[in-house]
Design an enzyme around this catalytic site. Sequence first.
Site, PDB file in Angstrom:
ATOM      1  N   GLU A  41      11.578  -8.942  14.151  1.00 10.27           N
ATOM      2  CA  GLU A  41      12.043  -7.558  14.253  1.00 10.27           C
ATOM      3  C   GLU A  41      12.554  -7.354  15.680  1.00 10.27           C
ATOM      4  O   GLU A  41      11.852  -6.881  16.557  1.00 10.27           O
ATOM      5  CB  GLU A  41      10.931  -6.568  13.916  1.00 10.27           C
ATOM      6  CG  GLU A  41      11.451  -5.147  13.763  1.00 10.27           C
ATOM      7  CD  GLU A  41      10.352  -4.138  13.475  1.00 10.27           C
ATOM      8  OE1 GLU A  41      10.694  -2.992  13.119  1.00 10.27           O
ATOM      9  OE2 GLU A  41       9.163  -4.472  13.610  1.00 10.27           O
ATOM     10  N   HIS A  48       9.318  -0.454  20.510  1.00 13.35           N
ATOM     11  CA  HIS A  48       9.822  -1.703  21.081  1.00 13.35           C
ATOM     12  C   HIS A  48      10.150  -1.546  22.568  1.00 13.35           C
ATOM     13  O   HIS A  48      10.476  -0.450  23.032  1.00 13.35           O
ATOM     14  CB  HIS A  48      11.055  -2.177  20.310  1.00 13.35           C
ATOM     15  CG  HIS A  48      10.733  -2.716  18.956  1.00 13.35           C
ATOM     16  ND1 HIS A  48      10.941  -4.031  18.598  1.00 13.35           N
ATOM     17  CD2 HIS A  48      10.203  -2.116  17.855  1.00 13.35           C
ATOM     18  CE1 HIS A  48      10.565  -4.213  17.343  1.00 13.35           C
ATOM     19  NE2 HIS A  48      10.117  -3.054  16.875  1.00 13.35           N
ATOM     20  N   HIS A  55      16.040  -0.311  13.282  1.00  7.88           N
ATOM     21  CA  HIS A  55      16.106   0.094  14.686  1.00  7.88           C
ATOM     22  C   HIS A  55      17.574   0.236  15.065  1.00  7.88           C
ATOM     23  O   HIS A  55      18.076  -0.368  16.010  1.00  7.88           O
ATOM     24  CB  HIS A  55      15.369  -0.895  15.576  1.00  7.88           C
ATOM     25  CG  HIS A  55      13.880  -0.804  15.421  1.00  7.88           C
ATOM     26  ND1 HIS A  55      13.110   0.075  16.144  1.00  7.88           N
ATOM     27  CD2 HIS A  55      13.031  -1.455  14.587  1.00  7.88           C
ATOM     28  CE1 HIS A  55      11.843  -0.047  15.776  1.00  7.88           C
ATOM     29  NE2 HIS A  55      11.765  -0.966  14.832  1.00  7.88           N
ATOM     30  N   HIS A  89      11.653  -0.372   7.414  1.00 11.68           N
ATOM     31  CA  HIS A  89      10.860   0.875   7.401  1.00 11.68           C
ATOM     32  C   HIS A  89      11.751   2.115   7.365  1.00 11.68           C
ATOM     33  O   HIS A  89      11.991   2.783   8.363  1.00 11.68           O
ATOM     34  CB  HIS A  89       9.812   0.939   8.499  1.00 11.68           C
ATOM     35  CG  HIS A  89      10.226   0.513   9.882  1.00 11.68           C
ATOM     36  ND1 HIS A  89      11.333   1.008  10.534  1.00 11.68           N
ATOM     37  CD2 HIS A  89       9.638  -0.358  10.751  1.00 11.68           C
ATOM     38  CE1 HIS A  89      11.409   0.476  11.732  1.00 11.68           C
ATOM     39  NE2 HIS A  89      10.404  -0.356  11.881  1.00 11.68           N
ATOM     40  N   ASP A 143       1.937   5.728   4.648  1.00 12.30           N
ATOM     41  CA  ASP A 143       0.655   6.103   5.257  1.00 12.30           C
ATOM     42  C   ASP A 143       0.583   7.577   5.646  1.00 12.30           C
ATOM     43  O   ASP A 143      -0.426   8.024   6.198  1.00 12.30           O
ATOM     44  CB  ASP A 143       0.380   5.233   6.488  1.00 12.30           C
ATOM     45  CG  ASP A 143       1.403   5.423   7.608  1.00 12.30           C
ATOM     46  OD1 ASP A 143       2.415   6.126   7.387  1.00 12.30           O
ATOM     47  OD2 ASP A 143       1.203   4.846   8.699  1.00 12.30           O
ATOM     48  N   HIS A 172       3.913   7.509   9.323  1.00  8.74           N
ATOM     49  CA  HIS A 172       5.287   7.089   9.573  1.00  8.74           C
ATOM     50  C   HIS A 172       6.287   7.847   8.698  1.00  8.74           C
ATOM     51  O   HIS A 172       7.400   8.134   9.127  1.00  8.74           O
ATOM     52  CB  HIS A 172       5.426   5.582   9.338  1.00  8.74           C
ATOM     53  CG  HIS A 172       4.776   4.741  10.379  1.00  8.74           C
ATOM     54  ND1 HIS A 172       3.415   4.512  10.407  1.00  8.74           N
ATOM     55  CD2 HIS A 172       5.293   4.088  11.444  1.00  8.74           C
ATOM     56  CE1 HIS A 172       3.120   3.748  11.449  1.00  8.74           C
ATOM     57  NE2 HIS A 172       4.241   3.475  12.093  1.00  8.74           N
ATOM     58  N   ASP A 187       3.474  -2.940   7.946  1.00  6.97           N
ATOM     59  CA  ASP A 187       3.847  -2.834   9.363  1.00  6.97           C
ATOM     60  C   ASP A 187       2.569  -2.743  10.197  1.00  6.97           C
ATOM     61  O   ASP A 187       2.537  -2.088  11.252  1.00  6.97           O
ATOM     62  CB  ASP A 187       4.749  -1.621   9.594  1.00  6.97           C
ATOM     63  CG  ASP A 187       5.487  -1.682  10.934  1.00  6.97           C
ATOM     64  OD1 ASP A 187       5.966  -2.773  11.292  1.00  6.97           O
ATOM     65  OD2 ASP A 187       5.582  -0.650  11.616  1.00  6.97           O
ATOM     66  N   LEU A 237       3.862   6.341  18.514  1.00  9.45           N
ATOM     67  CA  LEU A 237       3.386   5.770  17.260  1.00  9.45           C
ATOM     68  C   LEU A 237       3.870   4.337  17.148  1.00  9.45           C
ATOM     69  O   LEU A 237       5.057   4.046  17.332  1.00  9.45           O
ATOM     70  CB  LEU A 237       3.908   6.590  16.080  1.00  9.45           C
ATOM     71  CG  LEU A 237       3.475   6.161  14.678  1.00  9.45           C
ATOM     72  CD1 LEU A 237       1.981   6.363  14.479  1.00  9.45           C
ATOM     73  CD2 LEU A 237       4.262   6.949  13.618  1.00  9.45           C
ATOM     74  N   GLY A 280       2.491   0.454  15.033  1.00  7.13           N
ATOM     75  CA  GLY A 280       2.298  -0.014  13.666  1.00  7.13           C
ATOM     76  C   GLY A 280       1.230   0.788  12.946  1.00  7.13           C
ATOM     77  O   GLY A 280       0.569   1.664  13.514  1.00  7.13           O
TER      78      GLY A 280
END
Length: 365
Positions: A121, A133, A186, A207, A239, A242, A264, A290, A292
């Site tokens: 990723e 990231h 991303h 995601h 969840d 996210h 993730d 936030l 994973g």
Amino acid sequence: MLTIENINFYQNDILIKNHDLEIKGGLISSIKPSIKDNKESERIVVPGFIDLQIYGAGGRLFSAEPTVESLTIMEDDLLRRGTTGFLACMATNTPEVFNECIKAAKEHRTIAKNCLGLHLEGPFLNPKRLGAHIPEFVRKASLDEIKALLDFGDGVIKMMTIAPELQDDEVIEYLLNNGVVVSLGHSNATFQQATEAYNKGIQTTTHLFNAMSPIHHREPGIPTAVFNHNKAMASIIVDNQHVSFEVVKFSQKLLKERMFLITDAVTECSSGPYQHKLIGDKYVMPDGTLSGSSLTMLKAVKNCVEHCDITLIDALKMATEYPAKLIGSDQIFGKIGVGMEANLLVLDEALNIKQTIFKGNSLSN
């Protein structure tokens, strides 16, 4: 030979009740009506889960400890949790860390159980949509770098997340021609740029809704491009951190078999560039970003059923059949049938795992 007696299972979306399933040589050898017990069973046998994006398990974050031991610990922990196939994920990092992870994966594959390879990723992402990231490591890919990366990977790199609007067509084409599943993620791509990327052969989206251009009534963004396309798939993190359950609900109605589950998931880590801290049921970076999830695949399935109005059979497919098909492993994973490899879970009526069967062997949970 292993026999699982008096169970229920899905076949062609229909629940088949009170059957015996026999396993021989690691394969499902027969499925036939049960004659030993007339009592209706509450147990259901389902395919083992496939997680195409997980960073850590069993207390090990792979990129922080890129060793064969880490992958083995992750494998054993995930098998106990019902994940019979996964891609170990690496976030944007230095070339040295990437090489260490790839080297460990190559050494590990001779003894690999449920680790199917690596998902990179990054680092070829859009600096405007990085999420957790690290911006210093992000860059545009060159064809020579991609060639060298895949050569060094020697087949263990199965999937890569990139921002296609910043990459040359020759890079994307080379990845696709060499069997890598390419995922748009991303990314700050416009609706048009994302649609063009899917038309060029990019198969899926990382995601959905997270770290991408959003839906806006005048700028439809990446999610709308996925919804409108006839082939593009998307992973999603169910969840309620996210992505809201309500958004998962309408996304599944639109995408159907084109949406699949990932965790993730990360684990606690206090060293290196990715330091994850668990607060409640979510992981954050030291600055509060936030990161994973704390999900398991089983919890994601339960969330789909309990909170997103998704049927059990559809939720199970999102965790098994659909990701297996994406990576070309649907003849091994994701289905129940004679001749299929026996990677199975026995669930009770509350969807708790009572037994995991991996390559025909029963594991204790």
